[in-house]
Design an enzyme around this catalytic site. Structure first.
Site, PDB file in Angstrom:
ATOM      1  NE  ARG A 174      38.461  40.669  34.275  1.00 30.91           N
ATOM      2  CZ  ARG A 174      37.204  40.527  33.866  1.00 30.91           C
ATOM      3  NH1 ARG A 174      36.853  40.925  32.639  1.00 30.91           N
ATOM      4  NH2 ARG A 174      36.289  40.016  34.653  1.00 30.91           N
ATOM      5  CB  SER A 224      40.132  38.108  40.516  1.00 30.70           C
ATOM      6  OG  SER A 224      38.791  37.927  40.905  1.00 30.70           O
ATOM      7  CD  GLU A 294      41.472  39.725  36.727  1.00 29.95           C
ATOM      8  OE1 GLU A 294      40.773  40.661  37.125  1.00 29.95           O
ATOM      9  OE2 GLU A 294      41.042  38.562  36.540  1.00 29.95           O
TER      10      GLU A 294
END
Length: 301
Positions: A174, A224, A294
């Protein structure tokens, strides 16, 4: 602010919307106004805009589909840059596809499947743009952007137009180099392989069924909320802590997927932030694990 607007209005940089509420530009449907939202429609406008922002030291941030972002209730001071429809394209070629920053990553995966290209199946459930997917090295089902990435055309914060290779992007979980070296993705090229349409379709259908059964897709959310810690899953930790269904104002920890926070209708950014902090505090005290968001929390508080 009015001086900034005047400078931009005197130049061909695209549509300029003053005091524009950002809730309608995020998948959480949350967010106060930006001083100005600027929507360039082509590369020339985008490069010129970034050059002006750099030259006049005007604060700015970028926005795609807003699927990984929580905008504060007070909004954003400065300029928000959003690639316009001129960046919404996809051109398939002999060894893959080149797509504009504003093109839907889901749509790209669906069209690739119809053309019997394999490699993008994981993207069928990632509700962002190509630009955002590259920026975040978006991934799912054991794959991510770095697996298929070839290169991207990027305008750096100085206004310099560059093309970055896979090595230049420094992809990690990520993460990409753009988290440190500021810039806006204009287009990206992905390397794909020819596959069997039936196999590709079956794989994507299985992914879709899994999402339908495990994710609150009918509610406003941002996917998420926390990154998975090494060797574990954030959702498992949150569920084990008994936090599923926890509410704060109009925000709720999803009863379907513990790593999703949903907007039940009237959630504010502060509601979501409070829930995120409660989750982090609980997991830290119970497991000694620091859950890292995130999603990006941006704007004035």
């Amino acid at each position: 602010m009015h001086q900034w607007i005047s400078i931009l209005s005197q130049n061909n940089v695209g549509m300029i919307l003053e005091n524009e509420p950002l809730a309608k530009y995020t998948t959480w449907k949350i967010g106060g106004p930006a001083d100005a939202l600027v929507i360039p429609e082509n590369k020339e406008q985008m490069v010129h805009l970034v050059q002006l922002l750099h030259h006049h030291q005007i604060p700015w941030m970028q926005l795609g589909r807003g699927s990984n972002m929580l905008v504060s209730d007070k909004g954003i001071r400065g300029i928000v840059v959003k690639p316009g429809n001129g960046f919404d394209y996809a051109e398939f070629h002999d060894d893959g596809v080149t797509a504009g920053a504003a093109h839907s990553f889901v749509k790209l995966s669906v069209v690739a499947a119809k053309k019997e290209w394999t490699g993008l199946e994981f993207g069928s459930g990632i509700p962002g743009t190509v630009g955002g997917a590259v920026y975040m090295n978006a991934g799912a089902h054991g794959s991510d952007v770095s697996r298929i990435f070839h290169s991207a055309e990027i305008v750096l914060e100085t206004g310099e137009l560059v093309r970055f290779s896979k090595e230049d992007m420094e992809f990690a979980y990520r993460h990409s180099v753009l988290h440190e070296r500021r810039g806006i993705v204009l287009e990206a090229t992905f390397v794909l392989r020819q596959g069997e349409r039936k196999v590709i379709s079956e794989t994507m259908a299985a992914y879709k069924d899994r999402r339908r059964l495990t994710q609150p897709l009918q509610m406003a959310c941002a996917g998420s909320v926390f990154r998975n810690p090494p060797g574990d899953h954030a959702a498992r930790l949150i569920e084990a802590a008994g936090l599923k269904g926890l509410t704060q104002g109009g925000a709720q920890v999803s009863t379907m997927h513990a790593n999703f926070i949903v907007n039940t209708g009237q959630a504010t950014a502060e509601d979501v932030i409070t829930l995120m902090q409660q989750i982090q505090s609980t997991i830290s005290s119970q497991n000694g694990i620091n859950l890292v968001p995130e999603v990006f929390v941006v704007g004035e508080r």
